[in-house]
Design an enzyme around this catalytic site. Structure first.
Site, PDB file in Angstrom:
ATOM      1  CG  ASP A  11      -1.832   1.209   1.208  1.00  0.00           C
ATOM      2  OD1 ASP A  11      -2.807   1.157   0.444  1.00  0.00           O
ATOM      3  OD2 ASP A  11      -1.550   2.205   1.901  1.00  0.00           O
ATOM      4  CE1 TYR A  17       0.876   7.561   2.887  1.00  0.00           C
ATOM      5  CE2 TYR A  17       1.152   5.321   2.113  1.00  0.00           C
ATOM      6  CZ  TYR A  17       0.382   6.297   2.696  1.00  0.00           C
ATOM      7  OH  TYR A  17      -0.900   5.997   3.101  1.00  0.00           O
ATOM      8  CE  LYS A  33      -3.554   4.818   0.296  1.00  0.00           C
ATOM      9  NZ  LYS A  33      -2.179   4.574   0.737  1.00  0.00           N
ATOM     10  CG  HIS A  43      -3.960   9.848   0.124  1.00  0.00           C
ATOM     11  ND1 HIS A  43      -2.604   9.773   0.000  1.00  0.00           N
ATOM     12  CD2 HIS A  43      -4.213   9.394   1.371  1.00  0.00           C
ATOM     13  CE1 HIS A  43      -2.070   9.290   1.111  1.00  0.00           C
ATOM     14  NE2 HIS A  43      -3.035   9.063   1.963  1.00  0.00           N
TER      15      HIS A  43
HETATM   16  P1  NAP Z   1      -0.122   0.613  11.793  1.00  0.00           P
HETATM   17  O1  NAP Z   1       0.304  -0.366  10.798  1.00  0.00           O
HETATM   18  O2  NAP Z   1      -1.411   0.431  12.516  1.00  0.00           O
HETATM   19  O3  NAP Z   1       0.999   0.762  12.958  1.00  0.00           O
HETATM   20  C1  NAP Z   1       2.327   0.956  12.698  1.00  0.00           C
HETATM   21  C2  NAP Z   1       3.023   1.108  14.043  1.00  0.00           C
HETATM   22  O4  NAP Z   1       2.927  -0.100  14.782  1.00  0.00           O
HETATM   23  C3  NAP Z   1       4.478   1.413  13.900  1.00  0.00           C
HETATM   24  O5  NAP Z   1       4.844   2.253  14.971  1.00  0.00           O
HETATM   25  C4  NAP Z   1       5.151   0.046  14.056  1.00  0.00           C
HETATM   26  O6  NAP Z   1       6.439   0.192  14.570  1.00  0.00           O
HETATM   27  C5  NAP Z   1       4.232  -0.647  15.027  1.00  0.00           C
HETATM   28  N1  NAP Z   1       4.123  -2.090  14.821  1.00  0.00           N
HETATM   29  C6  NAP Z   1       3.973  -2.737  13.632  1.00  0.00           C
HETATM   30  N2  NAP Z   1       3.856  -4.060  13.818  1.00  0.00           N
HETATM   31  C7  NAP Z   1       3.945  -4.265  15.151  1.00  0.00           C
HETATM   32  C8  NAP Z   1       3.902  -5.430  15.959  1.00  0.00           C
HETATM   33  N3  NAP Z   1       3.732  -6.639  15.432  1.00  0.00           N
HETATM   34  N4  NAP Z   1       4.056  -5.286  17.311  1.00  0.00           N
HETATM   35  C9  NAP Z   1       4.250  -4.061  17.849  1.00  0.00           C
HETATM   36  N5  NAP Z   1       4.285  -2.910  17.134  1.00  0.00           N
HETATM   37  C10 NAP Z   1       4.127  -3.022  15.790  1.00  0.00           C
HETATM   38  O7  NAP Z   1      -0.170   2.089  11.253  1.00  0.00           O
HETATM   39  P2  NAP Z   1      -0.165   2.902   9.935  1.00  0.00           P
HETATM   40  O8  NAP Z   1       1.172   2.907   9.299  1.00  0.00           O
HETATM   41  O9  NAP Z   1      -0.790   4.190  10.317  1.00  0.00           O
HETATM   42  O10 NAP Z   1      -1.190   2.166   8.982  1.00  0.00           O
HETATM   43  C11 NAP Z   1      -0.808   1.135   8.140  1.00  0.00           C
HETATM   44  C12 NAP Z   1      -0.777   1.580   6.689  1.00  0.00           C
HETATM   45  O11 NAP Z   1      -2.043   2.129   6.306  1.00  0.00           O
HETATM   46  C13 NAP Z   1       0.194   2.734   6.365  1.00  0.00           C
HETATM   47  O12 NAP Z   1       1.526   2.316   6.301  1.00  0.00           O
HETATM   48  C14 NAP Z   1      -0.370   3.207   5.044  1.00  0.00           C
HETATM   49  O13 NAP Z   1       0.013   2.355   3.990  1.00  0.00           O
HETATM   50  C15 NAP Z   1      -1.874   3.096   5.307  1.00  0.00           C
HETATM   51  N6  NAP Z   1      -2.457   4.384   5.759  1.00  0.00           N
HETATM   52  C16 NAP Z   1      -3.289   5.027   4.911  1.00  0.00           C
HETATM   53  C17 NAP Z   1      -3.820   6.250   5.255  1.00  0.00           C
HETATM   54  C18 NAP Z   1      -4.758   6.950   4.316  1.00  0.00           C
HETATM   55  O14 NAP Z   1      -4.989   8.152   4.498  1.00  0.00           O
HETATM   56  N7  NAP Z   1      -5.306   6.257   3.343  1.00  0.00           N
HETATM   57  C19 NAP Z   1      -3.517   6.825   6.505  1.00  0.00           C
HETATM   58  C20 NAP Z   1      -2.684   6.123   7.375  1.00  0.00           C
HETATM   59  C21 NAP Z   1      -2.162   4.897   6.994  1.00  0.00           C
HETATM   60  P3  NAP Z   1       7.707  -0.479  13.832  1.00  0.00           P
HETATM   61  O15 NAP Z   1       7.724   0.078  12.444  1.00  0.00           O
HETATM   62  O16 NAP Z   1       8.837  -0.035  14.668  1.00  0.00           O
HETATM   63  O17 NAP Z   1       7.463  -1.957  13.862  1.00  0.00           O
END
Ligand code: NAP
Length: 319
Positions: free
Chosen positions: A47, A52, A81, A114
């Site tokens: 994704d 990004y 996006k 987005h």
């Molecule tokens: P997420 O995946 O919910 O959380 C990431 C956080 O959790 C990071 O701090 C990571 O740290 C930690 N983490 C990951 N796996 C873990 C595990 N197994 N145990 C403990 N901690 C863990 O958050 P996100 O990046 O906000 O969302 C995921 C994806 O959604 C994004 O990368 C993006 O592609 C997409 N997104 C889209 C939008 C939009 O507007 N469409 C907005 C936000 C996000 P480490 O990296 O240190 O492991």
């Protein structure tokens, strides 16, 4: 029992992997290697977004994986996006082509708008990624009706640049509106969704109209801690989640992902850590009981962590 690992999209019948890898905040320096490693470990969906700032590096990782024979292009699902500065009708194709060029690809499997927010154009040569702010440090919304943007997004399907198209950060009223004029309906909606923001009415509505949901920020506040957030208790440390994790001999992260998957939602966890990246992929092969699902859902407190209104009060898309 065989576990479901893909969701079939209504219009095209395409099978989108339910667990993918999210690229937001994956550092440029490590991004190519992370994508390569993720493919090696079995990830088949990435994704990404122009915003990004790491699509070039992600594309390098993918190209190397293809060159080494780990996968073929058609084995992987790449989502990108359209950024807010490309909503005008003469800009949409430029938006996708900019991302495709960075990735080194000729099509995306899924292309999302987005945010339903249009901002003044800034060329990538002037500022990259363009982010929310103009060169004067201020946010400049412009008047582009969403219908104008969507009509151009549909043309990306016609000309083969996107196999599937969809929305992100849209709520019911916008989805309802798009369906009034869409020649090609959105296939996927990507929204913030976790046990602190369960969005049950939205999930119910999307299921009814056949719009697949990808849940982002599945770990709730965790992702925002690195941006300075210090609010609600971490979901990873919440008693309800940790108790269910130890009962099922899984990690809290796997429980949070499984809770979404078991509702038929796709997830895209991000990790800069290899062990956690592997762990997150292993969230499809177990079941939570109905009671466990309910007790996790009961943690809801409508806590939205990613809201543009925090940047500028005029951007009240979730008001
Ligand atoms: P997420 O995946 O919910 O959380 C990431 C956080 O959790 C990071 O701090 C990571 O740290 C930690 N983490 C990951 N796996 C873990 C595990 N197994 N145990 C403990 N901690 C863990 O958050 P996100 O990046 O906000 O969302 C995921 C994806 O959604 C994004 O990368 C993006 O592609 C997409 N997104 C889209 C939008 C939009 O507007 N469409 C907005 C936000 C996000 P480490 O990296 O240190 O492991």
């Amino acid at each position: 029992m065989a576990h479901i690992t893909t969701v079939t999209l209504k219009r095209t019948g395409a099978k989108m992997p339910l667990v993918g890898f999210g690229l937001w905040k994956v550092t440029k320096e490590t991004c190519a290697q992370t994508v390569y490693n993720a493919i090696k470990e079995g990830y088949r969906l990435f994704d990404s977004a122009l915003d990004y700032g790491n699509e070039k590096e992600a594309g390098e990782g993918l190209a190397r994986a293809i060159k080494d024979g780990l996968v073929k292009r058609e084995d992987v699902w790449i989502t990108s996006k359209l950024w807010n500065t490309y909503h005008e009708k003469e800009r949409v194709e430029e938006g996708i082509k900019t991302s495709l060029k960075l990735w080194g690809l000729d099509y995306f499997d899924l292309y999302l708008v987005h945010f339903p927010i249009s901002l003044e154009y800034i060329s990538p040569e002037t500022k990259f990624p363009q982010e929310w702010w103009g060169l004067d440090g201020k946010i400049h919304p412009i008047n582009v009706p969403f219908q104008e943007t969507w009509a151009e997004i549909e043309k990306l399907v016609d000309n083969g640049l996107a196999k599937n198209i969809g929305l992100s950060n849209a709520q019911g009223s916008l989805i309802f509106d798009v369906h009034r004029y869409a020649r090609i309906e959105p296939q996927v909606l990507q929204v913030e969704l976790h046990p602190y923001l369960t969005q049950e009415p939205l999930v119910k509505y999307c299921k009814l109209i056949g719009l697949a949901i990808t849940a982002y920020s599945s770990f709730g506040p965790q992702s925002y801690v690195e941006l300075g957030y210090q609010g609600a208790t971490s979901l990873m440390e919440h008693d309800t989640v940790t108790a269910i994790a130890s009962k099922n001999q899984k990690t809290p992260a796997q429980i949070l992902l499984r809770w979404a998957l078991q509702q038929g939602l796709a997830v895209i966890p991000k990790s800069n850590n290899h062990e956690r990246l592997v762990q997150n992929l292993q969230s499809v092969d177990f079941e939570l009981s109905e009671d466990e699902m309910k007790s996790i859902s009961s943690l809801n407190k409508n806590l939205r962590l990613n809201d543009p209104v925090d940047l500028d009060p005029r951007l009240g898309i979730f008001a």
